[in-house]
Design a protein around this motif. Sequence first.
Motif, PDB file in Angstrom:
ATOM      1  N   ILE A  52       0.884  -1.179   0.000  1.00 15.46           N
ATOM      2  CA  ILE A  52       0.000   0.000   0.000  1.00 15.46           C
ATOM      3  C   ILE A  52       0.911   1.216   0.000  1.00 15.46           C
ATOM      4  N   VAL A  53       0.658   2.145  -0.926  1.00 18.70           N
ATOM      5  CA  VAL A  53       1.468   3.365  -1.011  1.00 18.70           C
ATOM      6  C   VAL A  53       0.551   4.574  -0.919  1.00 18.70           C
ATOM      7  N   SER A  54       1.087   5.654  -0.394  1.00 19.46           N
ATOM      8  CA  SER A  54       0.291   6.875  -0.379  1.00 19.46           C
ATOM      9  C   SER A  54       1.171   8.112  -0.257  1.00 19.46           C
ATOM     10  N   ASN A  55       0.793   9.125  -1.016  1.00 19.60           N
ATOM     11  CA  ASN A  55       1.296  10.481  -0.794  1.00 19.60           C
ATOM     12  C   ASN A  55       0.077  11.287  -0.370  1.00 19.60           C
ATOM     13  N   PRO A  56      -0.272  11.227   0.923  1.00 16.67           N
ATOM     14  CA  PRO A  56      -1.511  11.865   1.385  1.00 16.67           C
ATOM     15  C   PRO A  56      -1.284  13.352   1.651  1.00 16.67           C
ATOM     16  N   PRO A  57      -2.346  14.111   1.902  1.00 19.85           N
ATOM     17  CA  PRO A  57      -2.129  15.489   2.355  1.00 19.85           C
ATOM     18  C   PRO A  57      -1.421  15.445   3.710  1.00 19.85           C
ATOM     19  N   TYR A  58      -0.411  16.313   3.898  1.00 19.69           N
ATOM     20  CA  TYR A  58       0.326  16.230   5.172  1.00 19.69           C
ATOM     21  C   TYR A  58       0.766  17.601   5.716  1.00 19.69           C
ATOM     22  N   ILE A  59       0.171  18.673   5.222  1.00 24.45           N
ATOM     23  CA  ILE A  59       0.545  20.004   5.725  1.00 24.45           C
ATOM     24  C   ILE A  59      -0.414  20.386   6.857  1.00 24.45           C
ATOM     25  N   ALA A  60       0.151  20.966   7.922  1.00 24.59           N
ATOM     26  CA  ALA A  60      -0.689  21.395   9.051  1.00 24.59           C
ATOM     27  C   ALA A  60      -1.640  22.508   8.592  1.00 24.59           C
ATOM     28  N   GLU A  61      -2.863  22.484   9.161  1.00 25.59           N
ATOM     29  CA  GLU A  61      -3.915  23.405   8.708  1.00 25.59           C
ATOM     30  C   GLU A  61      -3.530  24.876   8.798  1.00 25.59           C
ATOM     31  N   ASP A  62      -2.697  25.220   9.788  1.00 28.63           N
ATOM     32  CA  ASP A  62      -2.355  26.640   9.948  1.00 28.63           C
ATOM     33  C   ASP A  62      -0.953  26.952   9.398  1.00 28.63           C
ATOM     34  N   ASP A  63      -0.399  26.072   8.592  1.00 24.71           N
ATOM     35  CA  ASP A  63       0.939  26.305   8.029  1.00 24.71           C
ATOM     36  C   ASP A  63       0.878  27.476   7.044  1.00 24.71           C
ATOM     37  N   PRO A  64       1.721  28.493   7.254  1.00 20.25           N
ATOM     38  CA  PRO A  64       1.678  29.663   6.355  1.00 20.25           C
ATOM     39  C   PRO A  64       2.016  29.324   4.898  1.00 20.25           C
ATOM     40  N   HIS A  65       2.702  28.206   4.659  1.00 20.59           N
ATOM     41  CA  HIS A  65       3.038  27.829   3.276  1.00 20.59           C
ATOM     42  C   HIS A  65       1.790  27.530   2.440  1.00 20.59           C
ATOM     43  N   LEU A  66       0.681  27.205   3.132  1.00 24.69           N
ATOM     44  CA  LEU A  66      -0.535  26.852   2.383  1.00 24.69           C
ATOM     45  C   LEU A  66      -1.001  27.993   1.491  1.00 24.69           C
ATOM     46  N   GLU A  67      -0.734  29.214   1.945  1.00 24.94           N
ATOM     47  CA  GLU A  67      -1.176  30.380   1.166  1.00 24.94           C
ATOM     48  C   GLU A  67      -0.546  30.369  -0.226  1.00 24.94           C
ATOM     49  N   LYS A  68       0.758  30.044  -0.267  1.00 28.54           N
ATOM     50  CA  LYS A  68       1.492  29.995  -1.538  1.00 28.54           C
ATOM     51  C   LYS A  68       0.979  28.889  -2.455  1.00 28.54           C
ATOM     52  N   LEU A  69       0.359  27.875  -1.848  1.00 32.30           N
ATOM     53  CA  LEU A  69      -0.100  26.713  -2.627  1.00 32.30           C
ATOM     54  C   LEU A  69      -1.585  26.826  -2.962  1.00 32.30           C
ATOM     55  N   GLY A  70      -2.098  28.048  -2.882  1.00 27.69           N
ATOM     56  CA  GLY A  70      -3.538  28.291  -3.013  1.00 27.69           C
ATOM     57  C   GLY A  70      -4.141  27.900  -4.348  1.00 27.69           C
ATOM     58  N   HIS A  71      -3.323  27.644  -5.363  1.00 31.61           N
ATOM     59  CA  HIS A  71      -3.868  27.235  -6.663  1.00 31.61           C
ATOM     60  C   HIS A  71      -4.199  25.747  -6.699  1.00 31.61           C
ATOM     61  N   GLU A  72      -3.665  24.985  -5.737  1.00 30.80           N
ATOM     62  CA  GLU A  72      -3.894  23.536  -5.745  1.00 30.80           C
ATOM     63  C   GLU A  72      -5.032  23.182  -4.784  1.00 30.80           C
ATOM     64  N   PRO A  73      -5.708  22.030  -5.018  1.00 24.44           N
ATOM     65  CA  PRO A  73      -6.884  21.706  -4.186  1.00 24.44           C
ATOM     66  C   PRO A  73      -6.492  21.552  -2.717  1.00 24.44           C
ATOM     67  N   ARG A  74      -7.249  22.203  -1.845  1.00 25.15           N
ATOM     68  CA  ARG A  74      -6.952  22.159  -0.410  1.00 25.15           C
ATOM     69  C   ARG A  74      -6.981  20.711   0.122  1.00 25.15           C
ATOM     70  N   VAL A  75      -7.916  19.917  -0.414  1.00 25.53           N
ATOM     71  CA  VAL A  75      -8.063  18.524   0.059  1.00 25.53           C
ATOM     72  C   VAL A  75      -6.804  17.700  -0.245  1.00 25.53           C
ATOM     73  N   ALA A  76      -5.973  18.182  -1.173  1.00 23.55           N
ATOM     74  CA  ALA A  76      -4.747  17.464  -1.518  1.00 23.55           C
ATOM     75  C   ALA A  76      -3.580  17.877  -0.629  1.00 23.55           C
ATOM     76  N   LEU A  77      -3.790  18.921   0.185  1.00 21.92           N
ATOM     77  CA  LEU A  77      -2.647  19.530   0.861  1.00 21.92           C
ATOM     78  C   LEU A  77      -2.643  19.351   2.370  1.00 21.92           C
TER      79      LEU A  77
END
Length: 273
Positions: free
Chosen positions: A177-202
């Motif tokens: 079984i393999v997975s690259n699941p979402p693994y960024i903390a909800e309040d991580d400031p880097h999420l803002e920069k990744l705003g073009h990608e689906p949140r459910v993936a991050l």
Amino acid sequence: MQIQQALSAACSALGLERLDAQLLLLHALGRPQNDRAWLLAHDSDALDADAEMRYINLTRRRAAGTPLAYLTGQREFYGLTLKVDARVLDPRPDTETLVDWALEHLDARGSVLDLGTGSGAIALALKSQRPQARVEAVDTSADALAVARANAQRLGLDVAFRQGHWLQGTQGQYALIVSNPPYIAEDDPHLEKLGHEPRVALSSGVDGLDAIRTIIARAPAHLQGGGWLLLEHGWEQAEAVRALLTQAGFVQVQSRRDLAGIERCSGGQWQPA
Ligand SMILES: C[S@@+](CC[C@H](N)C(=O)[O-])C[C@H]1O[C@@H](n2cnc3c(N)ncnc32)[C@H](O)[C@@H]1O
């Protein structure tokens, strides 16, 4: 405007990297992405008005943070050309580390389940390398599955995709079984920069480990004896993921480094008592 001027303007005025500027110009001109030599050979050619408008539009969107792959509509992954758009995560080169590791544990006629398949990148790479293996893949997002299925069809790779929440409702048992699941903390400031990608993936919970906890807890019921669970995770999560695997009873728990030398994947073997 000449080709050379257009490239220089994108780099100096918009701050684009030269490679991105070149790939976007090839896309605006309708030329293949591997045709950078053509740009050099034609650097004094004039762009027609339509191509110039397309290029200006693309470079502005890139400067505003849209991933290059969404603009060109494609991403090279493990030797495959995947079609990608804003419905899926833009597959990262780092994830090829997980594919390399997975191939060490996937026999010619083995079975593998890819959890959170997105564009299908991991499942399709594995199927391309192990054509006789049974390859299945799950995602919660119907949009992502549409992209993955279209990639599989175009590449002629037989992967069974289904919609689901991690291992819920899964009947089968797998060697891997393999997975690259979402693994960024909800309040991580880097999420803002990744705003073009689906949140459910991050993102996944307050520490980014919710999805990984769920997968580790449920995987043993779906692994054959001696089977492996391999997970991609964030650069600072290897120790925590190894601890979760060990607590769940996995053996041979270990991590793998990506091309930058960062512990990027962790996994373990399931040996039922
Ligand atoms: C980090 S992306 C990885 C995509 C792809 N495997 C790759 O490596 O490029 C995580 C994926 O997990 C999916 N996902 C999120 N929550 C899920 C869930 N509860 N069950 C199944 N898939 C989920 C997302 O839709 C997304 O496609």
